[in-house]
Design a protein around this motif. Structure first.
Motif, short mmCIF file in Angstrom:
data_model
loop_
_atom_site.label_atom_id
_atom_site.label_comp_id
_atom_site.label_asym_id
_atom_site.label_seq_id
_atom_site.Cartn_x
_atom_site.Cartn_y
_atom_site.Cartn_z
N ARG A 232 78.94 25.32 59.71
CA ARG A 232 77.52 25.51 59.98
C ARG A 232 76.69 24.37 59.35
O ARG A 232 75.73 23.89 59.93
N PHE A 233 77.11 23.96 58.16
CA PHE A 233 76.40 22.87 57.48
C PHE A 233 76.50 21.57 58.28
O PHE A 233 75.50 20.88 58.51
N LEU A 234 77.72 21.25 58.72
CA LEU A 234 77.92 20.02 59.50
C LEU A 234 77.17 20.08 60.82
O LEU A 234 76.66 19.06 61.31
N GLN A 235 77.09 21.26 61.42
CA GLN A 235 76.46 21.40 62.73
C GLN A 235 74.94 21.30 62.66
O GLN A 235 74.32 20.62 63.47
N THR A 236 74.33 21.97 61.70
CA THR A 236 72.86 22.07 61.69
C THR A 236 72.18 21.25 60.61
O THR A 236 71.00 20.92 60.74
N CYS A 237 72.89 20.92 59.53
CA CYS A 237 72.24 20.23 58.41
C CYS A 237 72.41 18.72 58.44
O CYS A 237 71.55 18.00 57.93
N VAL A 238 73.50 18.25 59.03
CA VAL A 238 73.70 16.80 59.10
C VAL A 238 72.59 16.12 59.91
O VAL A 238 72.08 15.07 59.49
N PRO A 239 72.17 16.66 61.07
CA PRO A 239 71.03 16.03 61.77
C PRO A 239 69.77 16.00 60.92
O PRO A 239 69.04 15.00 60.91
N HIS A 240 69.52 17.09 60.20
CA HIS A 240 68.34 17.16 59.33
C HIS A 240 68.43 16.12 58.22
O HIS A 240 67.45 15.43 57.90
N LEU A 241 69.62 15.97 57.64
CA LEU A 241 69.83 15.01 56.56
C LEU A 241 69.65 13.58 57.08
O LEU A 241 69.03 12.74 56.42
N ALA A 242 70.17 13.31 58.29
CA ALA A 242 70.01 11.98 58.89
C ALA A 242 68.54 11.67 59.15
O ALA A 242 68.06 10.55 58.91
N SER A 243 67.80 12.67 59.65
CA SER A 243 66.36 12.48 59.90
C SER A 243 65.62 12.21 58.60
O SER A 243 64.73 11.35 58.56
N MET A 244 65.98 12.95 57.55
CA MET A 244 65.30 12.79 56.28
C MET A 244 65.53 11.40 55.70
O MET A 244 64.60 10.73 55.23
N LEU A 245 66.78 10.93 55.73
CA LEU A 245 67.10 9.61 55.19
C LEU A 245 66.41 8.50 55.98
O LEU A 245 65.89 7.54 55.40
N THR A 246 66.38 8.65 57.31
CA THR A 246 65.68 7.67 58.15
C THR A 246 64.21 7.61 57.78
O THR A 246 63.64 6.52 57.61
N PHE A 247 63.60 8.78 57.63
CA PHE A 247 62.18 8.83 57.30
C PHE A 247 61.91 8.25 55.92
O PHE A 247 61.01 7.42 55.74
N VAL A 248 62.68 8.66 54.92
CA VAL A 248 62.43 8.24 53.54
C VAL A 248 62.53 6.73 53.40
O VAL A 248 61.65 6.09 52.80
N PHE A 249 63.57 6.13 53.97
CA PHE A 249 63.74 4.69 53.84
C PHE A 249 62.61 3.92 54.55
O PHE A 249 62.10 2.94 54.01
N THR A 250 62.23 4.38 55.75
CA THR A 250 61.20 3.65 56.49
C THR A 250 59.83 3.76 55.83
O THR A 250 59.12 2.77 55.68
N LEU A 278 57.13 4.09 62.53
CA LEU A 278 56.71 4.39 63.91
C LEU A 278 57.76 3.95 64.92
O LEU A 278 57.69 4.33 66.09
N LEU A 279 58.73 3.17 64.47
CA LEU A 279 59.79 2.69 65.35
C LEU A 279 61.00 3.62 65.37
O LEU A 279 61.44 4.06 66.44
N PHE A 280 61.53 3.92 64.20
CA PHE A 280 62.82 4.59 64.13
C PHE A 280 62.78 6.12 64.19
O PHE A 280 63.42 6.71 65.06
N PRO A 281 62.06 6.83 63.28
CA PRO A 281 62.10 8.30 63.33
C PRO A 281 61.72 8.91 64.69
O PRO A 281 62.44 9.77 65.19
#
Length: 310
Positions: A232-250, A278-281
């Motif tokens: 369940r973690f890999l299915q639903t949390c990995v996308p959220h984690l990827a979005s968060m990292l993309t946002f934080v770095f940008t 405004l480009l990546f997330p």
């Protein structure tokens, strides 16, 4: 110095070094913006039209995509217009509005990510109490929180900025940003309140980040014990984690450059740093969730299959 009583129009000089590439840049930007609109609107429509997806996680994702449409609408249309003019300009009121949209969008993204982390924490760490806690009322309160809190905070920032006396009308960027407008103030203008509000904003959203990290620590600890929870973690949390990292770095690159960055960096690189969030997330997030979340992926696959059958 400009006469402060006549600073009602700003010039945007971020495009000064791209004169020879404007047609190419306009075409690429238009296609890119259309893709952002298509991906985000598609996710929204899939969730709205499919009653099986009317669950907290997908409703929050829908809010996430709405926020992407809101934020990009504050930049891309104006940027496309600027690419067709030799001297981009923006009115004082429109500049303040654009600054508000840009950073209320960014803050809302982090607020929504925090609420999504809370939702996943309840689903994985407290599954038996999930439905009693994440009720429709609680969900609507969290969605309102993720939108209204950034709007109130940025509204205060913009209101304070509007009271400043400005001594310049030249913005060396592609778009208006609150701190950039503040830097155009006259030397006599007091910005102590601005600094207090700015640091308070940073602290508030730093706490958002701490909360997200805290929820993930608990989720990882829980998932170690159960194979089902790991799935369940890999299915639903990995996308959220990827979005968060993309946002934080940008957003971190943009804020650090705006506050402490050097003007000696290549101008193209400065522009890239300024518009990363405004480009990546807005482009990457709907793709991540569309491909990773099974229900949405199956729904997209079903639509494609039906179309091919016809």
């Amino acid at each position: 110095m400009d006469n402060v009583s006549t600073v009602r129009l700003f010039t945007l000089s971020g495009l000064n070094e791209t004169m020879t590439f404007r047609l190419t840049l306009f075409s690429l930007t238009l296609v890119y913006y259309c893709l952002i609109l298509f991906f985000n609107i598609s996710i929204i429509l899939i969730i709205v039209l499919d009653s099986n997806l009317h669950e907290p996680m997908y409703i929050l994702l829908c809010s996430f995509c709405f926020n992407a449409l809101y934020g990009t609408a504050g930049f891309y249309p104006k940027f496309l217009i600027d690419l067709q003019t030799t001297s981009p300009e923006i009115s004082y009121d429109a500049c303040l509005l654009q600054a508000f949209i840009m950073y209320s969008f960014a803050c809302s993204d982090l607020s929504i990510l925090a609420v999504m982390a809370y939702d996943r924490y309840l689903a994985i760490c407290q599954p038996l109490h999930y439905h009693s806690i994440m009720t429709k009322k609680r969900l609507s309160q969290l969605v309102c929180f993720s939108w209204l809190t950034p709007c109130c905070i940025l509204g205060i920032n913009i209101a304070l900025t509007s009271q400043l006396t400005l001594c310049s009308s030249h913005i060396h960027r592609l778009f208006c940003a609150n701190w950039i407008i503040v830097k155009l103030r006259c030397i006599t203008s007091d910005t102590s309140v601005h600094n207090v509000i700015a640091y308070a904003t940073i602290i508030i959203y730093f706490c958002h980040g701490i909360f997200i990290v805290w929820t993930y620590m608990h989720m990882v600890k829980t998932c170690v014990r159960s194979k089902e929870d790991r799935g369940r973690f890999l299915q639903t949390c990995v996308p959220h984690l990827a979005s968060m990292l993309t946002f934080v770095f940008t957003i971190l690159f943009d804020v650090m450059h705006m506050r402490f960055g050097s003007d000696y960096l290549p101008h193209h690189f400065q522009n890239f740093i300024a518009i990363e969030f405004l480009l990546f997330p807005p482009f990457v997030n709907p793709l991540i969730y569309g491909f990773k979340l099974t229900k949405i992926r199956n729904r997209i696959g079903g639509l494609v299959y039906v179309r091919k059958s016809k």
